[in-house]
Design an enzyme around this catalytic site. Structure first.
Site, PDB file in Angstrom:
ATOM      1  N   ASP A 177      57.493  25.622  61.867  1.00  0.00           N
ATOM      2  CA  ASP A 177      57.973  26.345  60.686  1.00  0.00           C
ATOM      3  C   ASP A 177      58.112  25.316  59.568  1.00  0.00           C
ATOM      4  O   ASP A 177      58.246  24.117  59.827  1.00  0.00           O
ATOM      5  CB  ASP A 177      59.348  26.981  60.971  1.00  0.00           C
ATOM      6  CG  ASP A 177      59.242  28.454  61.383  1.00  0.00           C
ATOM      7  OD1 ASP A 177      58.426  29.175  60.785  1.00  0.00           O
ATOM      8  OD2 ASP A 177      59.980  28.871  62.300  1.00  0.00           O
ATOM      9  N   HIS A 237      55.190  29.640  63.166  1.00  0.00           N
ATOM     10  CA  HIS A 237      55.921  30.824  62.701  1.00  0.00           C
ATOM     11  C   HIS A 237      55.419  32.111  63.370  1.00  0.00           C
ATOM     12  O   HIS A 237      56.138  33.101  63.416  1.00  0.00           O
ATOM     13  CB  HIS A 237      55.751  30.924  61.178  1.00  0.00           C
ATOM     14  CG  HIS A 237      56.589  31.974  60.546  1.00  0.00           C
ATOM     15  ND1 HIS A 237      57.919  31.780  60.235  1.00  0.00           N
ATOM     16  CD2 HIS A 237      56.301  33.248  60.168  1.00  0.00           C
ATOM     17  CE1 HIS A 237      58.411  32.884  59.682  1.00  0.00           C
ATOM     18  NE2 HIS A 237      57.448  33.789  59.628  1.00  0.00           N
ATOM     19  N   SER A 270      61.181  36.706  61.367  1.00  0.00           N
ATOM     20  CA  SER A 270      60.897  36.422  59.970  1.00  0.00           C
ATOM     21  C   SER A 270      61.726  37.346  59.067  1.00  0.00           C
ATOM     22  O   SER A 270      62.949  37.308  59.107  1.00  0.00           O
ATOM     23  CB  SER A 270      59.386  36.528  59.730  1.00  0.00           C
ATOM     24  OG  SER A 270      59.010  35.904  58.530  1.00  0.00           O
TER      25      SER A 270
END
Length: 284
Positions: free
Chosen positions: A227, A259, A144
């Site tokens: 995602d 995610h 991320s």
């Protein structure tokens, strides 16, 4: 409103509701890190600079008398939460194969600002390779916001640091590579980035032509099926930009993960991404 939605990864999970998925992520990574620290030889809170946040946790392979590859993990948390203290969860699966794992700490917002975080991560790497002569290849991994920071490391001019890290691989997981959209979301409340800062620190705007050292570095851009479309677009466009500049890059679209569990599962030996990382290291 649309951007807020797109850049809220917790809204896209199919497993859990948005508050639960974030809480579960912190619990899973923290518990995994505690397990790693209980079973693996470690050096914790190693300072790579003078700042409070400038510390590393190092997890050593069983036989660290020989040279060893090092897997450098940069945590996510939108540059404003999480820490290295919940970033050792992947260590057991890797140290058992002779790979050292380093979890990088950096000053998150509001204390840290974007330029400073990027510099800290670069300095942490310079410190590592100066400090440990037995390192045989560096493999970066970020999740991320951490994938953003790892990608910024790839565009570093190392002459400023007086060292040339042998970066042989980079695994960028569910990352943000263009910070422009972030300016228009809640994420920037804590970061307080100007447009200039966002552009200067957008990996997609900093892609350097692959010099021979870079050509030897294998880049894996990984994205989760669950995602958001924006996260998936960013991964595709960044991997394309690297490829156009002559980098060796592949895009891995992982099914049935979101995610959060896309990275949590690195604690499992049999997980596809764990295997891909081990194969990347074995090939080099």
């Amino acid at each position: 409103q649309e951007l807020e939605e797109q850049y809220s990864p917790s809204r896209w999970s199919r497993r859990l509701d948005r508050d639960t998925v974030v809480r579960a992520h912190v619990e899973v990574t923290t518990a995994g890190t505690r397990r790693a620290q209980a079973t693996v030889q470690t050096m914790l809170h190693v300072p790579y600079g003078d700042g409070d946040g400038e510390k590393l946790d190092i997890y050593f392979p069983t036989d660290s008398s020989e040279t060893f590859p090092v897997f450098v993990y940069i945590h996510g948390g939108y540059w404003q939460c999480l820490s290295k203290d919940a970033s050792g969860f992947a260590a057991p699966a890797l140290v058992s194969r002779g790979v050292a794992v380093v979890a990088v700490g950096y000053d998150i917002a509001p204390k840290g600002h974007m330029d400073a975080m990027v510099l800290q991560v670069r300095r942490s790497l310079a410190f590592l390779v100066k400090q440990y002569s037995r390192i045989r290849g560096v493999y970066l991994c970020g999740h991320s916001a951490g994938a953003h920071l790892a990608a910024m490391v790839l565009s570093t001019d190392w002459t400023e640091f007086g060292v040339a890290p042998d970066i042989r691989g980079a695994v960028l997981v569910s990352g943000v590579y263009d910070l422009e959209p972030i300016l228009h979301t809640y994420v920037n409340d804590a970061l307080n980035m100007s447009r200039e800062v966002a552009q200067r620190n957008s990996p997609i705007l900093c892609v350097t032509q692959a010099v021979p050292a870079a050509a030897a570095c294998e880049v894996l851009v990984a994205v989760a099926q669950h995602d958001s479309p924006e996260f998936r677009r960013q991964s595709q466009e960044y991997s394309q930009a690297l490829r156009s500049a002559g980098w060796s890059v592949s895009l891995l679209d992982l099914a049935s993960v979101d995610h959060f569990d896309i990275i949590e599962k690195l604690s499992e030996d049999t997980y596809v991404l764990t295997q891909v990382i081990l194969n990347m290291i074995a090939r080099a």
